[in-house]
Design an enzyme around this catalytic site. Structure first.
Site, PDB file in Angstrom:
ATOM      1  N   GLU A   1       0.840  -1.214   0.000  1.00  0.00           N
ATOM      2  CA  GLU A   1       0.000   0.000   0.000  1.00  0.00           C
ATOM      3  C   GLU A   1       0.867   1.254   0.000  1.00  0.00           C
ATOM      4  OE1 GLU A   1      -3.097  -0.196  -1.146  1.00  0.00           O
ATOM      5  OE2 GLU A   1      -3.621  -1.501   0.531  1.00  0.00           O
TER       6      GLU A   1
ATOM      7  N   ASP B   1       3.045   2.246  -4.817  1.00  0.00           N
ATOM      8  CA  ASP B   1       3.051   2.311  -6.296  1.00  0.00           C
ATOM      9  C   ASP B   1       3.616   3.628  -6.820  1.00  0.00           C
ATOM     10  OD1 ASP B   1       0.713   3.751  -5.649  1.00  0.00           O
ATOM     11  OD2 ASP B   1      -0.529   2.747  -7.157  1.00  0.00           O
TER      12      ASP B   1
ATOM     13  N   SER C   1     -24.941   6.836 -17.560  1.00  0.00           N
ATOM     14  CA  SER C   1     -24.698   5.833 -16.526  1.00  0.00           C
ATOM     15  C   SER C   1     -26.005   5.393 -15.890  1.00  0.00           C
ATOM     16  CB  SER C   1     -23.786   6.409 -15.446  1.00  0.00           C
ATOM     17  OG  SER C   1     -23.799   5.547 -14.319  1.00  0.00           O
TER      18      SER C   1
ATOM     19  N   GLY D   1     -16.445   4.910  -3.727  1.00  0.00           N
ATOM     20  CA  GLY D   1     -15.949   5.531  -2.491  1.00  0.00           C
ATOM     21  C   GLY D   1     -15.566   4.518  -1.432  1.00  0.00           C
ATOM     22  N   ALA D   2     -15.427   3.237  -1.820  1.00  0.00           N
ATOM     23  CA  ALA D   2     -15.125   2.184  -0.849  1.00  0.00           C
ATOM     24  C   ALA D   2     -13.680   1.725  -0.931  1.00  0.00           C
ATOM     25  CB  ALA D   2     -16.057   0.996  -1.062  1.00  0.00           C
TER      26      ALA D   2
ATOM     27  N   SER E   1     -13.458   1.828  -8.017  1.00  0.00           N
ATOM     28  CA  SER E   1     -14.586   2.010  -8.942  1.00  0.00           C
ATOM     29  C   SER E   1     -14.214   2.974 -10.067  1.00  0.00           C
ATOM     30  CB  SER E   1     -15.816   2.520  -8.183  1.00  0.00           C
ATOM     31  OG  SER E   1     -15.525   3.736  -7.530  1.00  0.00           O
ATOM     32  N   SER E   2     -13.377   3.973  -9.774  1.00  0.00           N
ATOM     33  CA  SER E   2     -13.029   4.925 -10.840  1.00  0.00           C
ATOM     34  C   SER E   2     -12.095   4.290 -11.864  1.00  0.00           C
ATOM     35  CB  SER E   2     -12.455   6.221 -10.272  1.00  0.00           C
ATOM     36  OG  SER E   2     -11.615   5.992  -9.198  1.00  0.00           O
TER      37      SER E   2
ATOM     38  N   ASP F   1      -4.210   0.606  -9.448  1.00  0.00           N
ATOM     39  CA  ASP F   1      -5.617   0.264  -9.645  1.00  0.00           C
ATOM     40  C   ASP F   1      -5.934  -0.001 -11.110  1.00  0.00           C
ATOM     41  OD1 ASP F   1      -5.548   0.935  -7.009  1.00  0.00           O
ATOM     42  OD2 ASP F   1      -6.711   2.779  -7.206  1.00  0.00           O
TER      43      ASP F   1
HETATM   44  C1  GLA Z   1      -5.218   4.432  -4.227  1.00  0.00           C
HETATM   45  C2  GLA Z   1      -4.430   4.810  -5.474  1.00  0.00           C
HETATM   46  C3  GLA Z   1      -3.354   3.771  -5.797  1.00  0.00           C
HETATM   47  C4  GLA Z   1      -2.506   3.444  -4.578  1.00  0.00           C
HETATM   48  C5  GLA Z   1      -3.386   3.168  -3.353  1.00  0.00           C
HETATM   49  C6  GLA Z   1      -2.581   2.997  -2.105  1.00  0.00           C
HETATM   50  O1  GLA Z   1      -5.955   3.277  -4.477  1.00  0.00           O
HETATM   51  O2  GLA Z   1      -5.296   4.931  -6.574  1.00  0.00           O
HETATM   52  O3  GLA Z   1      -2.564   4.220  -6.864  1.00  0.00           O
HETATM   53  O4  GLA Z   1      -1.589   4.467  -4.322  1.00  0.00           O
HETATM   54  O5  GLA Z   1      -4.340   4.208  -3.143  1.00  0.00           O
HETATM   55  O6  GLA Z   1      -1.806   1.854  -2.172  1.00  0.00           O
END
Ligand code: GLA
Length: 388
Positions: free
Chosen positions: A36, A39, A70, A125-126, A130-131, A175
């Site tokens: 976490e 990246d 949507s 938002g979870a 989702s984006s 993501d």
């Molecule tokens: C969000 C960001 C990712 C990453 C995480 C944390 O999801 O979109 O790029 O930095 O936070 O690991």
């Protein structure tokens, strides 16, 4: 995602736009198992795709017009001109699909317009991307319809650019790559420096375990400022240490690096999190590849949570309550996942303990006066693909 969903989305497209779509595509949300806030430090991550997807029915157009609709918002059809797409001009959901179109065109790809209808089951938002799912599903559809020949990682890069520049959120590459490149039954070990990937088999059910996602229902949308601050702090740390990115600090050199940072306590904490988190990802990967009991990753997840809570300081009372309650009820491991400040936690548990843990967490939330959390099982699912 079932064929029936693809049919429903296609049927709604036909109602809206008066013709059958040229195709239907799906792109998933993700959970991150470990790695976490590494990246944007060129480090390691290990997400897997959720069964929840953004689905897009799409037809190409030749007239420079983009129409967006949507199923998940009340708005009607938005009609935009491709030539008018301007970074950071749109604060609505439409910024994600429009940003993907903008990024493709800005990279020189001949996209001449599209009609798009979207429907998503990824909770928004979870902290479950989702984006990214919205961006990737649109980029993949246009890649196919305009025969652009881009690979998954290339689409991910363009979608990250859409989010960084068009939407204006300084996120890393995890993501979008997870949504574009994950495979069913696997977690994705991704080196975010060169985007090299390894699919790691991850079948908890075969070993009598489950991975739960606990959505705290605390929306993290106000966190962008804090996210950017953490990112800037990491960049400051790298600059002070004379490296390109914190990835370049070896775990064995961490103490020496921290000593060199002197009394800048905040930067020391951020650096310590990132360097130890990269090492945790590598430990999880070698454990999973060794064929040993997967239960051994549980304590590493907990270490990760402690580091995010105490060093990176992006947890919140709800996330800590999930982790503490789950562990007290027999979970093998638990940690917050995603960007932080709300969103979701993951819990690794014996199949036989799932009900008791779910009950304990739900009761603890009620006792604390928090909104009831949403708990579901996460099974590593397929990445983005054409479904019709
Ligand atoms: C969000 C960001 C990712 C990453 C995480 C944390 O999801 O979109 O790029 O930095 O936070 O690991």
């Amino acid at each position: 995602m079932s064929e029936a969903v693809a049919e429903t989305v296609a049927a709604r497209f036909s109602e809206l736009y008066g013709a059958e779509p040229h195709g239907v595509w799906a792109a998933p949300g993700r959970v991150n198992l470990i790695g976490e806030h590494t990246d944007y430090n060129d480090g390691f991550v290990m997400p897997f795709a959720l069964p929840h997807t953004a689905v897009a029915a799409v037809s190409r157009r030749e007239d420079g017009v983009l129409r967006l609709h949507s199923a998940d918002v009340r708005d009607g059809v938005s009609e935009l001109r491709l030539d008018d797409l301007t970074p950071e001009s749109d604060k609505n959901w439409t910024a994600y699909p429009a940003g993907a179109v903008w990024a493709l065109r800005e990279a020189g790809h001949a996209v001449t317009g599209a009609d798009i209808h979207l429907a998503s089951t990824v909770p928004s938002g979870a902290g479950l991307s989702s984006s990214a799912a919205l961006e990737v599903v649109v980029a993949l559809a246009l890649n196919d319809l305009f025969s652009l020949g881009l690979r998954g990682w290339q689409l991910a890069r363009l979608c990250q650019r859409a989010e960084n520049v068009y939407v204006g959120a300084p996120v890393g590459i995890m993501d979008q790559t997870a949504s574009a490149c994950c495979e069913a039954g696997h977690a994705l070990f991704l080196d975010t420096r060169d985007l090299s990937q390894k699919q790691i088999p991850f079948d908890l059910a075969a070993e009598g375990m489950r991975l739960l996602v606990v959505d705290t229902q605390v929306k993290h949308s106000h966190s962008e400022g804090e996210y950017g601050k953490r990112r800037a702090g990491c960049e400051k740390g790298a600059a002070l240490l004379g490296v390109n990115a914190l990835r370049d600090i070896a775990y064995d050199d961490l103490d020496a690096a921290l000593a060199r940072l002197g009394d800048d306590e905040e930067v020391r904490r951020l650096v310590r999190h990132v360097v130890t988190e990269d090492e945790r990802v590598e430990r999880v990967v070698s454990l999973l590849e060794s064929g040993d009991d997967t239960r051994a990753i549980g304590p590493i997840l907990v270490e990760g949570h402690t580091s995010l809570r105490d060093d990176f300081r992006i947890s919140c009372p709800e996330l800590d309550l999930v982790v503490d309650t789950a562990l007290a009820s027999g979970a093998l491991g638990a940690r917050m996942t995603g960007g932080g400040f709300g969103g979701s936690a993951i819990v690794l548990a014996e199949e036989t303990d799932v009900d008791a843990i779910t009950k304990a967490v739900t009761e603890a939330f009620a006792a604390a006066g928090f909104t009831t959390p949403r708990v579901f099982e996460a099974v590593p699912s397929a990445g983005a693909r054409r479904v019709r």
